[in-house]
Design a protein around this motif. Structure first.
Motif, mmCIF file in Angstrom:
data_model
loop_
_atom_site.group_PDB
_atom_site.id
_atom_site.type_symbol
_atom_site.label_atom_id
_atom_site.label_comp_id
_atom_site.label_asym_id
_atom_site.label_seq_id
_atom_site.Cartn_x
_atom_site.Cartn_y
_atom_site.Cartn_z
ATOM 1 N N VAL A 1 0.834 -1.201 0.000
ATOM 2 C CA VAL A 1 0.000 0.000 0.000
ATOM 3 C C VAL A 1 0.872 1.256 0.000
ATOM 4 C CG1 VAL A 1 -1.679 1.314 1.337
ATOM 5 C CG2 VAL A 1 -1.947 -1.153 1.072
ATOM 6 N N GLU B 1 -6.063 6.153 3.770
ATOM 7 C CA GLU B 1 -6.484 7.402 4.418
ATOM 8 C C GLU B 1 -7.355 7.110 5.633
ATOM 9 O OE1 GLU B 1 -6.578 10.629 0.792
ATOM 10 O OE2 GLU B 1 -8.196 9.135 0.870
ATOM 11 N N GLU B 2 -8.248 6.124 5.517
ATOM 12 C CA GLU B 2 -9.078 5.755 6.667
ATOM 13 C C GLU B 2 -8.225 5.214 7.803
ATOM 14 O OE1 GLU B 2 -11.848 2.971 5.122
ATOM 15 O OE2 GLU B 2 -12.936 4.456 3.907
ATOM 16 N N GLU B 3 -7.229 4.417 7.468
ATOM 17 C CA GLU B 3 -6.348 3.842 8.484
ATOM 18 C C GLU B 3 -5.572 4.927 9.210
ATOM 19 O OE1 GLU B 3 -5.213 0.670 10.619
ATOM 20 O OE2 GLU B 3 -6.327 0.351 8.756
ATOM 21 N N HIS C 1 -9.321 2.556 -4.399
ATOM 22 C CA HIS C 1 -9.852 1.898 -3.198
ATOM 23 C C HIS C 1 -8.759 1.717 -2.145
ATOM 24 C CE1 HIS C 1 -12.212 -0.755 -0.684
ATOM 25 N NE2 HIS C 1 -11.275 -1.699 -0.781
ATOM 26 N N GLN C 2 -7.563 1.299 -2.564
ATOM 27 C CA GLN C 2 -6.455 1.091 -1.623
ATOM 28 C C GLN C 2 -6.029 2.407 -0.974
ATOM 29 O OE1 GLN C 2 -5.173 -1.725 -0.556
ATOM 30 N NE2 GLN C 2 -6.458 -3.005 -1.879
ATOM 31 N N ARG D 1 -7.952 5.063 -0.503
ATOM 32 C CA ARG D 1 -8.997 5.460 0.459
ATOM 33 C C ARG D 1 -8.882 4.672 1.757
ATOM 34 N NH1 ARG D 1 -12.303 5.802 -4.187
ATOM 35 N NH2 ARG D 1 -13.091 3.676 -3.827
ATOM 36 N N LYS D 2 -8.566 3.374 1.665
ATOM 37 C CA LYS D 2 -8.380 2.562 2.868
ATOM 38 C C LYS D 2 -7.184 3.063 3.679
ATOM 39 C CE LYS D 2 -8.693 -1.832 2.970
ATOM 40 N NZ LYS D 2 -8.482 -3.277 2.703
ATOM 41 N N SER E 1 -9.162 -0.174 -8.320
ATOM 42 C CA SER E 1 -8.515 -0.888 -7.217
ATOM 43 C C SER E 1 -7.497 0.009 -6.516
ATOM 44 C CB SER E 1 -7.823 -2.147 -7.751
ATOM 45 O OG SER E 1 -7.124 -2.802 -6.714
#
Length: 319
Positions: free
Chosen positions: A7, A42-44, A36-37, A39-40, A33
């Motif tokens: 990532v 950034e959420e993390e 999506h990675q 965004r994940k 894809s």
């Protein structure tokens, strides 16, 4: 926090391209894809890394920070993986380390101990050279790492100061200046200075001459090309000359030399710098690992933060 190297590599590609489509093509993955990675990620992290619009992609302040730090983390991981694989396969790296005599036992010993702890698979082939020789030998490929006193810059060779300390006077206990707790540079006007020949450490030699000229005189120098330490100390213990050397080297050299005393040089103080050097172009992971260990060793021993530490340690003994 589950942030994988994969990532991070995705993020670095987007940060460099500032375009999700180009980054996806570079990574050989589909753009949805990749989006999506990111965004994940950034959420993390709990913070946006990019400002997206229909026309552009820009890094946020947090994104700029990660863009600066992520490549270092990935490089460190790659190096750790490579060194681990080498160790598991029984492969050792031989590091040809060139050092100048005035590194002093303490500096060299501390670095070798740190290398044994951090890189137990490395074999260190330590070779003594004069400071002026080390950059040329690195550029020629004869050495992998160097420790040099005030080295001159040379294209193709990088350097970084590891230790900064005062130059101290080394003289006979019977010398007329031996009773002075400190020796102003002006008092060296009528003395003969015992120094390495200029060609062996030009910047160090020139720094001493410049300090004397700042004090109003050009020093009288007796220069030697092949200085066996014991013979030099024997000459100093019974002769009228004064030698000037980095404090840590002087302390080690004079520790077991009867008749030798060390005195602080002041007005102005003369400083010496010991640097680590390495090839500038594509250093191997092993060389990069040694440089990082040298940096940590300098920080741990506070070689740059407290250049006066030697003076505090040695003053109770009267040296």
């Amino acid at each position: 926090m589950d942030i994988t190297p994969r990532v991070l590599r995705y993020f670095v590609a987007v940060a460099e391209e500032l375009h999700f489509g180009r980054a996806a093509a570079r990574l050989y993955i589909a753009q949805p894809s990749l989006s999506h990675q990111i965004r994940k990620l950034e959420e993390e992290l709990g913070t946006p890394l990019f400002v997206r619009s229909s026309r552009s992609v820009q890094l946020t302040a947090a994104g700029r920070t990660l863009a600066r730090e992520a490549p270092n983390a990935l490089a460190a991981l790659d190096q750790a993986v490579q060194l681990t694989r080498q160790a598991g396969a029984g492969i050792t790296a031989t590091i040809r380390l060139g050092y100048t005599p005035v590194t002093g036992l303490g500096t060299l010993t501390a670095l070798l101990e740190a290398l044994r702890e951090e890189h137990p698979g490395f074999v260190i082939d330590a070779r003594e050279h004069f400071s002026a020789e080390i950059p040329e030998r690195l550029r020629a490929g004869d050495l992998d790492i160097g420790l040099a006193l005030s080295p001159q810059s040379l294209e193709g060779v990088k350097s970084e100061v590891l230790r900064r300390e005062r130059v101290t006077a080394v003289l006979s206990a019977r010398h007329r200046l031996a009773d002075a707790p400190r020796i102003p540079v002006t008092l060296l006007r009528d003395e003969t200075l015992l120094l390495f020949a200029r060609r062996l450490a030009p910047a160090y030699y020139d720094g001493i001459v410049a300090a004397c000229q700042e004090a109003g005189f050009t020093p009288t120098v007796w220069a030697f090309d092949e200085p066996p330490v014991n013979a030099t100390l024997a000459r100093l213990s019974s002769g009228p000359e004064v030698s000037l050397a980095p404090a840590s080297f002087a302390e080690h050299a004079a520790r077991n030399s009867p008749g030798i005393v060390l005195r602080e040089v002041v007005e102005p103080p003369i400083m010496a710098e010991l640097s680590v050097l390495w090839p500038a172009h594509d250093p191997s992971p092993a060389i990069a690992g040694v440089v990082e260990t040298a940096r940590r060793c300098a920080e741990r021993n506070r070689w740059l933060r407290h250049p006066e530490a030697w003076l505090r340690r040695s003053s109770p003994r009267g040296r």
